[in-house]
Design a protein around this motif. Structure first.
Motif, PDB file in Angstrom:
ATOM      1  N   PRO B 104      24.038  17.315  65.228  1.00  0.00           N
ATOM      2  CA  PRO B 104      24.939  17.881  64.212  1.00  0.00           C
ATOM      3  C   PRO B 104      25.730  16.824  63.449  1.00  0.00           C
ATOM      4  N   PHE B 105      25.971  15.684  64.095  1.00  0.00           N
ATOM      5  CA  PHE B 105      26.774  14.659  63.435  1.00  0.00           C
ATOM      6  C   PHE B 105      26.005  13.957  62.319  1.00  0.00           C
ATOM      7  N   VAL B 106      24.715  14.114  62.306  1.00  0.00           N
ATOM      8  CA  VAL B 106      23.895  13.547  61.227  1.00  0.00           C
ATOM      9  C   VAL B 106      23.519  14.638  60.218  1.00  0.00           C
ATOM     10  N   ILE B 107      23.087  15.794  60.740  1.00  0.00           N
ATOM     11  CA  ILE B 107      22.611  16.864  59.852  1.00  0.00           C
ATOM     12  C   ILE B 107      23.735  17.389  58.957  1.00  0.00           C
ATOM     13  N   GLN B 108      24.879  17.642  59.551  1.00  0.00           N
ATOM     14  CA  GLN B 108      25.929  18.302  58.766  1.00  0.00           C
ATOM     15  C   GLN B 108      26.446  17.484  57.577  1.00  0.00           C
ATOM     16  N   PRO B 109      26.740  16.199  57.758  1.00  0.00           N
ATOM     17  CA  PRO B 109      27.147  15.433  56.570  1.00  0.00           C
ATOM     18  C   PRO B 109      26.051  15.376  55.508  1.00  0.00           C
ATOM     19  N   LEU B 110      24.794  15.302  55.957  1.00  0.00           N
ATOM     20  CA  LEU B 110      23.692  15.256  54.980  1.00  0.00           C
ATOM     21  C   LEU B 110      23.590  16.588  54.237  1.00  0.00           C
ATOM     22  N   GLN B 111      23.695  17.676  55.001  1.00  0.00           N
ATOM     23  CA  GLN B 111      23.603  18.995  54.373  1.00  0.00           C
ATOM     24  C   GLN B 111      24.733  19.179  53.358  1.00  0.00           C
ATOM     25  N   ASP B 112      25.947  18.780  53.747  1.00  0.00           N
ATOM     26  CA  ASP B 112      27.084  18.868  52.821  1.00  0.00           C
ATOM     27  C   ASP B 112      26.824  18.052  51.563  1.00  0.00           C
ATOM     28  N   ALA B 113      26.317  16.835  51.772  1.00  0.00           N
ATOM     29  CA  ALA B 113      26.086  15.953  50.626  1.00  0.00           C
ATOM     30  C   ALA B 113      25.053  16.562  49.684  1.00  0.00           C
ATOM     31  N   PHE B 114      23.986  17.123  50.244  1.00  0.00           N
ATOM     32  CA  PHE B 114      22.957  17.746  49.391  1.00  0.00           C
ATOM     33  C   PHE B 114      23.523  18.972  48.681  1.00  0.00           C
ATOM     34  N   ASN B 115      24.352  19.743  49.407  1.00  0.00           N
ATOM     35  CA  ASN B 115      24.985  20.906  48.778  1.00  0.00           C
ATOM     36  C   ASN B 115      25.855  20.503  47.596  1.00  0.00           C
ATOM     37  N   ASN B 116      26.593  19.410  47.794  1.00  0.00           N
ATOM     38  CA  ASN B 116      27.543  18.995  46.760  1.00  0.00           C
ATOM     39  C   ASN B 116      26.885  18.546  45.466  1.00  0.00           C
TER      40      ASN B 116
END
Lengths: 354, 226
Positions: B104-116
């Protein structure tokens, strides 16, 4: 280039947009907010896919039962309403993005021409974050143009700008229309923008394409809502002819006759548009010489229709061109106006769009 | 000063964190992209699954991994049947555990970044002739670079501090599974407080420096969410 389309767009309601137009110059897709203008433009770009729809642009089928070209395979440019510049690239990188992705033989427009047309020479190294709203929109337009599209789609490109920025951008859009020879579909709900830019209209009303055709014709057609608005207007194309220094008057040639408009000198030969508000036109039976009004033309009553109990809109033909006038029911009665009657139109004021 | 056993533990820990982060970036990028872009109805299942290691005690995770990877577990049996080393109590086993633990510590920041990034820039790129893959590499990746920095540092730092999972599936083999946190635990158990101090302080310093780097380089840092 003809654009033939049949779109069935399902939202909360169902929009049926069928049309077959010759896309030349600027075609404005016009209608009230929320009528589906933007959906139509996105469907044409392939950004939204709708079933039971077909689209043919020129000789190419972009969508039918068997075919759906994704946006990156359609030769389009798309200018979005709000900024969609690539923030990680500078202005030059943005403009080159589409240019790099087309084949050498389809590079019809040299990059430097695009850059100079939109006045971006001094901004090339800047990142988008350091551009003003108007500059950003200019870069967007340049980026779309640089990919040499066959069709340019613009989704309310001026809507997010203040009046000053809009005025700054109009000449660029006019210039690109004149010099590039790329048909433009221009979504707008602004009278000002379509009056100034549009050559023809694609009018959306009640979830269908209600009408399409030259703008000056559609503005004055009594079966369309445009002619029934409180601020109904007519549009006339004009060319600056000569200037009277003493009185500071411009003489403008139009198909109605010569208009006289006060103000600063306009460049001779300049193409202009004149907006005649229906409220500013009055009707007389005799040509009046003892009046302050300068622009008086012989006209013929073509059609009369009432907006309410007190007011009438009169569709006049001046030299066979339609012009609307709003008068009171009382005046119409006094003048005994009826279809075919010869009258004089007195035009109190003229807005020069340029 | 550091004993040679402590140094071995330190390097093993750094190696584990490095390998884990690398694997997570490779499998996490497409997964995060999918989670950010897909309109699949049931993707929340996947999101919940990715977030699970945030709430589970590491021992629970470690326990099930032990059952899976051990000689009697399905994965362990598979490894044995093809003549490979069993995964439990090996470095490879630790990597598998860490990848799940730090996911989760890798996926979540990446997912947020792609969302943004939003849809706009990608749509613009499509109208400019860029294919989906082209858009991913030339628009999505560069615009998400701050998310990658966050993911990299969080994934690395979180793996450095791993203890429970290692305890369950790694054991205490020097140079193979004995990581920093286990070494510290052992020093404390045997009352070697000076050594425990040295290792603990190094870990505090290292983690703090990495987080400083993230906060300094990335104004919009987001803490991992549940």
């Amino acid at each position: 280039m003809r654009i033939k389309a049949q779109f069935k767009i399902e939202r909360a309601d169902i929009l049926n947009f069928n049309f077959d137009i010759a896309a030349e110059g600027i075609t404005a897709i016009f209608g009230v907010s929320g009528c589906g203008k933007t959906s139509l433009l996105r469907a044409i770009a392939g950004l939204e896919k709708h079933n039971e729809s077909t689209l043919q642009v020129g000789d190419d089928v972009w969508q039918d039962e068997n075919v759906f070209l994704p946006p990156h395979q359609r030769s389009i440019g798309f200018v979005f309403q709000e900024a969609s510049l690539f923030e990680h690239l500078n202005v030059k990188g943005n403009i080159e993005y589409g240019f790099k992705r087309i084949t050498a033989e389809s590079k019809k427009i040299p990059l430097d021409k695009v850059i100079s047309l939109l006045g971006l020479q001094s901004l090339l190294e800047r990142k988008p974050a350091f551009l003003s709203g108007g500059e950003r929109q200019r870069v967007e337009i340049a980026r779309a143009l640089a990919a040499s599209p066959n069709l340019l789609l613009m989704d309310e490109p001026l809507a997010s700008l203040d009046q000053e920025r809009k005025d700054e951008l109009f000449p660029y859009i006019e210039a690109l229309n004149k010099e590039m020879n790329i048909p433009i579909l221009y979504v707008s709900h602004s009278n000002e923008e379509i009056g100034r830019l549009a050559d023809q209209l694609l009018l959306i009303e009640d979830a269908v394409i209600k009408a399409s055709g030259p703008i000056s014709e559609l503005l004055t057609r009594s079966d369309l809502s445009l002619a029934h608005r409180r601020q109904a207007e007519s549009l006339i194309f004009a060319t600056a002819e000569k200037y009277d220094e003493g009185f500071q008057l411009n003489f403008l040639h139009t198909d109605l006759g010569t208009f006289v408009v006060p103000g600063k000198e306009l460049n001779k030969g300049k193409r202009l548009r004149l907006r005649l508000a229906a409220q500013d036109i009055s009707i007389t039976l005799e040509a009046q010489n003892d009046t302050s009004i300068l622009n008086i033309f012989p006209a013929k009553v073509d059609e009369l229709y009432s907006e309410n109990n007190a007011q009438l809109t009169v569709r006049l033909l001046i030299n066979n061109l339609p012009v609307l006038a709003k008068i009171t029911l009382k005046s119409a009665d006094n003048l005994k106006l009826e279809k075919g009657k010869a009258v004089f139109a007195q035009i109190k004021s003229v807005a020069v769009l340029a | 000063m550091f004993t040679s056993a402590d140094l071995t533990a330190l390097f093993l820990t750094l190696k584990l964190a490095f390998v884990t982060t690398l694997i997570l970036l490779i499998i996490g990028t497409p997964l995060a992209w999918f989670l950010a872009r897909s309109r699949w109805r049931y993707k929340f299942f996947l999101e919940a699954l990715v977030a699970l290691p945030l709430v589970l005690p590491p021992t629970v995770l470690g326990f099930y991994l032990l059952l899976m990877l051990g000689t009697n577990g399905p994965l362990g049996a598979l490894m044995q049947s093809i003549g490979a080393e069993p995964l439990a109590f090996s470095f490879t086993g630790l990597v598998i555990g860490s990848v799940i633990y730090s996911m989760p510590f890798v996926i979540q920041p990446l997912q947020d970044a792609f969302n943004n990034i939003g849809r706009r820039p990608l749509e613009a790129a499509a109208t400019l002739g860029a294919s989906p893959l082209d858009r991913f590499f030339t628009i999505a990746l560069p615009l998400a670079r701050q998310g990658f920095l966050t993911a990299l540092v969080l994934g690395f730092a979180h793996t450095l501090g791993e203890f429970g999972v290692v305890l369950m599936i790694g054991g205490n083999i020097p140079g193979e599974t004995k990581v920093l946190s286990i070494a510290i635990y052992e020093h404390v158990e045997t009352l070697e407080y000076a050594n425990a101090h040295l290792l603990s302080a190094s870990l505090v310093l290292l983690s703090f420096l990495m987080l400083i780097a993230v906060y300094a380089l990335n104004g919009r840092f987001k803490v991992v969410r549940l």
